[in-house]
Design a protein around this motif. Structure first.
Motif: not given
Length: 365
Positions: A229-240
């Motif tokens: 919720s704090l960082l600008d990235a997609d947590p569902d990207v494969p490999g996250a």
């Protein structure tokens, strides 16, 4: 004959580069006139640096002392390729093997990995290749990002402690002093495709292997969701969820996540090396039913089939569910008489495996 030797590491007993060299030595002892090409492999985990170092002999190892996953100093290195690319692996800086069995699920951190990345960035590398397999921690990469200048803060405006424990206190992320990524980009080599959170996430799937109990897994998963919720990235990207969520942290830094084995093969020229080969030898510690599902031997074998080469697999053990159709398979356990004997002197039995495969080709001739 032209023979390409491209094994993964035999984890805990023999790195991939040593395994390739030892199998080749055994082969040469029987068939000294053959052309043998070494291409040790990795999937982003242990042996990633060695794979690049073997493919690029003119590369330079750059020593660095970092903070290991338990907070103790670790002497490691990153690799400077001739084109100015820096290669850093988590295994030798913040890896689970560095714990020597002393798992610290809540405290282990990726700080040392970030320190090695920072050293490469400060050196002026044009781009980065980061291998994130074989990690020790479940910290979402906050240790690595901290080393690169970020601050992760609790409700009292104090830096959170290292590891998954820090995620439990996390309230704010300050990225204002985060070092920029190299202009040529950041390629992140992963060995899994898990998302950051949930039942297939970093904590749920890999946390127990790193020492988290059921309660620790639940708290770490909540902490990783807080980080998302704090960082600008997609947590569902494969490999996250790779490397305890370090894949996600590197995504937020601008990294691009890719499958490790195929990318390392492409970057080190494995497909070109296999073209025209008569036989390709690959292998790993345990060859089983899962080996066909994207592991290094499956990737190497696929390239060999496309090139019309025969395939051999050398493994510490070959499980009953392993598919060895059309493959010359050699089990070190069978050669040595027991798994303990094979693990006690793995290099001896790898050489014996090379000799056996070479002798079998001689019989075919």
């Amino acid at each position: 004959m032209r023979v390409v030797v491209a094994p993964d590491s035999f984890k805990g007993t023999c790195p991939a580069a040593d395994a390739a060299r030892t199998i080749a030595d055994g082969w040469a002892g029987v068939r000294s006139d053959d052309e043998v090409v070494l291409r040790p492999m990795a999937d982003g985990g242990e042996g990633t640096l060695d794979a690049f170092a073997t493919a690029f002999p003119e590369a330079t190892r750059m020593p660095v002392r970092v903070t290991g996953p338990l907070g103790l100093p670790v002497d490691a290195a990153w690799l400077l390729l001739p084109d100015g690319t820096g290669v850093v692996e988590i295994a030798s800086t913040s890896g689970i093997e560095l714990l020597a069995g002393d798992l610290r699920g809540r405290d282990a951190s990726t700080l040392g990995f970030g320190q090695a990345i920072r050293a490469a960035v400060d050196h002026g590398v044009s781009r980065l290749i980061l291998g994130i397999g074989s990690s020790a921690s479940t910290d979402g990469g906050i240790g690595a990002l901290t080393a690169l200048g970020a601050r992760f803060i609790n409700a009292y405006d104090l830096s959170v402690p290292p590891g998954a424990a820090g995620l439990e206190e996390l309230a704010k992320a300050d990225l204002t002093r985060l070092r920029p990524a190299p202009s040529g980009g950041v390629l992140v080599l992963t060995d899994v495709t898990n998302p950051l959170t949930g039942r297939r996430g970093a904590a749920a799937v890999f946390g127990p292997q790193k020492g988290l109990d059921a309660g620790g897994v639940a708290r770490a998963d909540e902490g990783l969701a807080r980080l998302a919720s704090l960082l600008d990235a997609d947590p569902d990207v494969p490999g996250a969820g790779a490397a305890g969520g370090c894949g996600f942290g590197l995504l937020a830094w601008g990294g691009r996540l890719v499958g490790g084995a195929a990318e390392i093969g492409a970057l080190t020229g494995l497909p070109a090396a296999i073209e025209g080969a008569d036989l390709v030898i690959t292998g790993e510690g345990s060859y089983d039913g899962q080996s066909a599902a994207g592991k290094t031997p499956a990737y190497v074998a696929g390239l060999a089939r496309e090139a019309g080469a025969r395939i051999a697999v050398v493994a510490g053990r070959i499980a009953d569910d392993a598919d060895v159709t059309g493959i010359e398979a050699v089990s070190l356990t069978e050669l040595a008489g027991s798994a303990d004997a094979a693990m006690t002197d793995t290099r001896h039995w790898l050489q014996a495996a090379g000799e056996r495969l070479a002798a079998a080709q001689g019989e075919d001739d």
